[in-house]
Each structure stands twice: as structure tokens, then as C-alpha cells.
Enzyme design. Sequence first.
Site, PDB file in Angstrom:
ATOM      1  CB  SER A  61       3.217   1.833   6.109  1.00  0.00           C
ATOM      2  OG  SER A  61       2.002   1.764   6.777  1.00  0.00           O
ATOM      3  CG  ASP A 103      -0.036  -3.972   2.790  1.00  0.00           C
ATOM      4  OD1 ASP A 103       0.251  -3.435   1.709  1.00  0.00           O
ATOM      5  OD2 ASP A 103      -0.213  -3.332   3.837  1.00  0.00           O
ATOM      6  CG  HIS A 147      -0.392   0.349   2.502  1.00  0.00           C
ATOM      7  ND1 HIS A 147      -0.083  -0.604   3.449  1.00  0.00           N
ATOM      8  CD2 HIS A 147      -0.052   1.526   3.060  1.00  0.00           C
ATOM      9  CE1 HIS A 147       0.404  -0.017   4.529  1.00  0.00           C
ATOM     10  NE2 HIS A 147       0.446   1.273   4.321  1.00  0.00           N
TER      11      HIS A 147
END
Length: 415
Positions: free
Chosen positions: A252, A174, A144
Amino acid sequence: MIRKALVAFGLVGFGVIAGVTLHGALRFPVATGQPPVFPAESTPVGAIPSADPPPASFFPSAPSTVPVPVAGPLPIGIDMGDGFYAMTAEEALNVSVYDRANRSVVNISTTTLRPESMLVSMEVEGNGSGVVMDKQGLILTNYHVISGSQKVTVTLFNGDAYPASLVGQDADNDIAVLQISAPETALFPVPWGDSSNLRVGQHVVAIGNPFGLERTMTTGIISSLNRQIRSKTKRQIHSIIQIDAALNQGNSGGPLLNSRAELIGMNTAIATRSGDNAGIGFAIPINTIKRVVSQLLTHGKVIRPTIGILQVFETDRGLLVVNVTPNGAAERAGIRGSKLARRKNRVGLLQVEQEIVDHSQSDLIVGIDGQKVKRSDDLLGVIESKRPGDQVVLSVVRGGETVQVPITLGGHESN
């Protein structure tokens, strides 16, 4: 950039507290043990005039000299080898992990075109984190973080920036792998650990680039194991690590490390209602990453194992099979789904033929490889840990009896 079950939020500002130091020295008088002697013709300021000086016995006895108070030696602490002494074992641990791992963490900047109208598009910039995998320039990050980007730039610890190309991605888990062309001397791969023996309460360290603040470290513990979160494809990611180390937008793709500075997970999402860090963060375990990355490097994609069961009903007893893939793994193994049956009903003077679903002959899955199954996620969790071509054994209730059905898993390409 953390976008999982999050509310986007921005940095309002930084408050810098300026400290003011009063420069000077504290001076301590030197006592001698002798009473002060005032000249007879003068009276010191603040003293009561007296014709006779006070007797010597008025003054308490004192040693001939009193040492000036000075700062004593500080505790030695734990020598970190560069002139720094840690005062506690925890401090030494945190410093050691950061020193060993921070150069492995990279900043990932992305540029995405967002349509504003039929003819106009706007460039939108984002940022996240990643980690150096090897000396050849492979970079691990979240899918993402780079999804939909037209341009991806990786900035190393020394400030050098390199354009990145996509090696492979697995949207369902992911995970993405990038490639940069950087000199080996500037690349510091992080050692990979093992997530199979993690424990709740275990000390962890997270490093990333929250709000673009490069290589920021936070610490905490593993709060829980085997959580589940949904990816952008709405698919469940299993075996997630829950941590209380602070994660924010930009973390992230950054590494989650153990006390040996080994990679045990990749920070991915937080749970929040306000958009602020609430002490509930999630990381993809390294063993899942190993399995996915090996396929991405070989095929550029993930070939995911499949059992060939399209639909089940969750019941109190187990999973009732509704549909199976024609000529799929389950059908070839003899798993039975529901059947379509035609039934004639009389409505007034007319006789109407209706098509109904008959579940009476459907298999009821109650276990897989010796593990009980109550939800579809229980079944998928075991299959996810396998590879195409592996064999699993389903425990199914058929005709009132429990039978064991071996199934050789098939495979399909992931997104």
C-alpha cells in the site's frame, strides 16, 4: 500495508533452495581418423582376442581432425548500457523501469498505541510503502498506512531513515502526504504520468515493500478501469484502476508505473477471500492524486465540491430528490425535494392527523452534464471531478417535462 477489504495475513516463512554445483570439466577425446593399433602381445581390456587385426576398411572414413565441441557465442540481445544484455524486449522494459524508478520508492514504518486495558497500551508496528514526490522531501502514501500512528519513519533506498511529519491527508480518497528532512542527493522523485488515457491490457509495474521486503517489483497488466472501492470512511473512491500485478501486505502506498517509469497510480488494496494475493489489485489513479495533493499542499486538507442534495431515492428512471441542504447549492438553483404534508385520517370514531412525505412534487434527476444518471454514484462521480465554484447542469424531470438546471457547486472540508 494493504487493509482494504482484506483479511490480514502473515508471512509463514521462506524456503531457500541451495543449489549444488559439481565442479569439473567435460573432456571430449580428439579423433584422428586412424584405427587404434593394439600391440600383438597384448589384448585391450574388453576386446575379443584375435590373431589378425581387423582390416582398415572396417573403420569408417573420417576427416584428419575433428574439432572439440565448444560453446558457441550467445545472442547479443539488448544492451542495457551496464554490461547486461536483455534477451527479450519485455525483459529490457522491466529492467529499465526498475532501474529508473526503484530509488523513488520508500519504506514507511509506523508505531501505533493500542489500548490493552484501562491503564496499559501496547505499541503496534506496521509498514507500508510510499514514493518520493520532490527534492524537498515530500512523500506520497495511503492514508490508511499512517492513520492513527504516533510515529512515522521513512526509509530511503540507501537505508537512511528519517522521521516524517504529516502535511495533509484525505481519508475519503485514502491519500496522505508526508514531509522528511533528507539531503537532495538522496531523493529521487518519480515523474508523474497521466491516467486519462489508460487502456485495459496496458503493461504496468508495481514496486513496494510487501512483508517489509524493500523495493520488490511485480509486473502485470491493467485488468479493468473505472472500478469503485470503499475507503476507511465508507465512502466510494471512483475511477479505480484494477491490475493483476501481485500486491501483498506492505504494498500500500507504492507506485504503479507505466512502461516509461511514470507514476500512473498508487497501489491501495486487493480483493481476496483467503488473505493471499488473488491477482486482483486496485490503484488510485494519478489524476485523482494530482487533484487531491494540490489541495493538501495548499490547505493541508481537501475542500470537496458539494451539490447540496442530502438524500435521493434510486428508481428505474433516475434519482428522486428527497432532501436538499437548506440554502445549499441545489436549493438556490431551484431543485425541488419531497415535502412533508399533513393528512387527516379517520380511525373508528376518532380523526387522526398524520404527517406523510409527499414525493409528487420532487424533481427526478436523469442526467448531469449530458451524462445519464441511474445511481447516486453516477451523480457523485461527476461532482467528484469538479472543484468548488464549478458549474454543472442537471437534467431533471419536473411536471412531466425535462428541464436543464445549472448549479454552481459549493464546498465542504473533507475528513
